[in-house]
Design an enzyme around this catalytic site. Sequence first.
Site, PDB file in Angstrom:
ATOM      1  N   CYS A   2       1.872  -0.084  -4.525  1.00 24.82           N
ATOM      2  CA  CYS A   2       3.069  -0.772  -4.283  1.00 24.82           C
ATOM      3  C   CYS A   2       3.649   0.193  -3.260  1.00 24.82           C
ATOM      4  O   CYS A   2       4.548   1.069  -3.746  1.00 24.82           O
ATOM      5  CB  CYS A   2       3.905  -1.274  -5.497  1.00 24.82           C
ATOM      6  SG  CYS A   2       5.292  -2.036  -5.238  1.00 24.82           S
ATOM      7  N   GLU A 105       2.577  -6.401   0.627  1.00 22.40           N
ATOM      8  CA  GLU A 105       1.323  -5.767   0.712  1.00 22.40           C
ATOM      9  C   GLU A 105       0.590  -6.120   1.869  1.00 22.40           C
ATOM     10  O   GLU A 105       0.822  -7.071   2.249  1.00 22.40           O
ATOM     11  CB  GLU A 105       0.642  -6.180  -0.717  1.00 22.40           C
ATOM     12  CG  GLU A 105      -0.838  -5.259  -1.010  1.00 22.40           C
ATOM     13  CD  GLU A 105      -0.430  -3.902  -1.055  1.00 22.40           C
ATOM     14  OE1 GLU A 105      -0.603  -3.120   0.017  1.00 22.40           O
ATOM     15  OE2 GLU A 105       0.111  -3.279  -2.084  1.00 22.40           O
TER      16      GLU A 105
END
Length: 223
Positions: A2, A105
């Site tokens: 992340c 992402e």
Amino acid sequence: MCGRLTITDPLEAIMERYLASIAEGFEYKPNYNAAPMQYIPTIIAGKDGNKLGALRWGLVPSWEKYDKIGNKMINARAETLAEKPAFKRLISSKRCIIPTNGFYEWKKEGSGKRPMLILLKDDSLFSLAGLYDTWIGPDGNKLSTCTIITTEPNSLMEDIHNHMPVILNSDDEAEWLARNNEDVQSLLSLLKPYQASEMRAYEVPKEVGNVRNNNEGLLKEIG
């Protein structure tokens, strides 16, 4: 991993959501492209209740010689958390929540990648599980930093990336933050993939790849 996230709710809404007061010196503005090595809003349990402050994203263990290690420690894998020296001593005493509206992402497709925004279906604020530490430099100045814990992907995320940040169920947030909770096994059991049925994802503009871009347009759905 992340490596980018958003935090765009009004300050008052964040405070109300976590029943938190403002830590000394904290200043807030919406961030549409928060990145490692930046200061990000965090929730920590203080002696007199939850505190909303800022920690620099990228953990620097208290025993490190230099703070440059931070950009390599933006995430901590739940699977190995209890084994890694930098993280295992923090589980029982230095836990935090990183409030967010969504995280980015990059989804691989052929030879390219498409930036995706992952969020809850109701667009509400949610909690990422984190750890923090305080490092004291040679000059005596203190640097407080954090890392976001990741776990295996759920069915929504597995098509995008092989890991996802740990999203805490709202019922587990108090247990995660509790200052007197040193039950490591119970805490580790909270670090699981979030329910895919409560999440959604969509493609966003490629401009999100540049940390200098930080505006509401980055949240726009492509296609």
